[in-house]
Design a protein around this motif. Sequence first.
Motif, PDB file in Angstrom:
ATOM      1  N   SER A  94     -35.333  -5.706  24.925  1.00 36.48           N
ATOM      2  CA  SER A  94     -34.062  -5.842  25.642  1.00 36.48           C
ATOM      3  C   SER A  94     -33.358  -4.485  25.587  1.00 36.48           C
ATOM      4  O   SER A  94     -33.276  -3.864  24.523  1.00 36.48           O
ATOM      5  CB  SER A  94     -33.175  -6.917  25.002  1.00 36.48           C
ATOM      6  N   GLU A 131     -29.331 -14.137  28.784  1.00 36.80           N
ATOM      7  CA  GLU A 131     -30.140 -12.989  28.397  1.00 36.80           C
ATOM      8  C   GLU A 131     -31.607 -13.362  28.180  1.00 36.80           C
ATOM      9  O   GLU A 131     -32.464 -12.485  28.031  1.00 36.80           O
ATOM     10  CB  GLU A 131     -29.581 -12.344  27.122  1.00 36.80           C
ATOM     11  N   SER A 190     -28.028 -10.423  33.257  1.00 36.34           N
ATOM     12  CA  SER A 190     -29.309  -9.912  32.761  1.00 36.34           C
ATOM     13  C   SER A 190     -30.322  -9.886  33.897  1.00 36.34           C
ATOM     14  O   SER A 190     -30.196 -10.628  34.881  1.00 36.34           O
ATOM     15  CB  SER A 190     -29.840 -10.777  31.614  1.00 36.34           C
TER      16      SER A 190
END
Length: 382
Positions: free
Chosen positions: A357, A175, A50
Amino acid sequence: MKQAKFPMETAGKVITCRAAIAWTINAPLCIEEVEVDPPKAGEVRIKIISSGICGSDNHILEGKTKTPLPAILGHEGAGVVESIGEGVSSVKPGDKVLTITVPQCRKCDSCLHAKGNCCLKADVIYPVGLMLDGTTRFTCRGMKVHNLFGTSTFTEYTVMHEISVAKIDDAAPLEKVCILACGVPTGYGAAVNTAQVTPGSTCVVFGLGGVGSAVVLGCRAAGAARIIGIDINERKFARAKALGVTDCLNPRNFKKPIQQVVVEMTGVGADFTFEAIGTIETMVAALESCNLSYGVCVIIGVSPTGSQLSVDPMKLVSGRTLKGCLLGEYKTRDHIPLLVEDYMKKKIDVNSLITHSLPFVKINEGFELLRSGQCIRCVLIF
């Protein structure tokens, strides 16, 4: 959670993967196939899981911050160690890590000083876009491609120096914790380390993006009684108030300079002010917003390359303090893993800063969210 196992068949070999390349300024990033060399001595190759999109990346794309192009941008990353070069001892394949723009060599004057954190091996103040040996590990279309700040996280694989890699708790959600590589410690540390905000104080934060929002979290954690947030994009105000901002101001709504508005609101000026935008005008405004006798102004924003800050010395003679702050004054490899632990213990609210995201291939959409002010932090998932 068991430690991630990484296949060893790629160790020592060139890896072909996808990366987002900035070929030029004022243009979208291009998803390209790149070759990533194996790590040399003292280096680590990382599979990126990420990456946050930071305002500093956008400054480069807009031409405000000069760095050699073509380059793979991105610096707010989390990933897993794929392989290590000779002599690397602090991480091993399978370890979860954060990619840090400010290394900690633990040998230079800055690293050895109790307060210093601007390691002399950093490539962040005047970036050259190369590894310490003057070469790069990225190739695209037969051309060598620069890295960014010794990190480069807009790629499925990157190579970094061991001194810039922070090993973190294997249970940490990659993440989420990627923004603990830059934005959160930069803002949070500016409040708790650099300014040392005091309980009951009044703080002013110029810029309510990712870094400014982290400043708000730091001010609140330090016990500030009043936090005034300043931004020209009112879309950010509701989120800012949810984080702890007590008053939101848009400078365009006033006929007088915003620093005059702040002084009138507070009566004497703020105890602490923070500039998290990166323009000379807002830096001067932040200084003039704090109390002329004991106010502390912290500059966090990255100003355009070559710009000069001009300040009337009498603004400082009265007793004000003007300070700079790099990555929250944290000694990175020592302290960033501790911030991850604090996040795991719910002491730092990282999740509220991640408003979007997106899959890595939608990286240009992420930059549009940043520019429009619709997000605090957008995280790319690989």
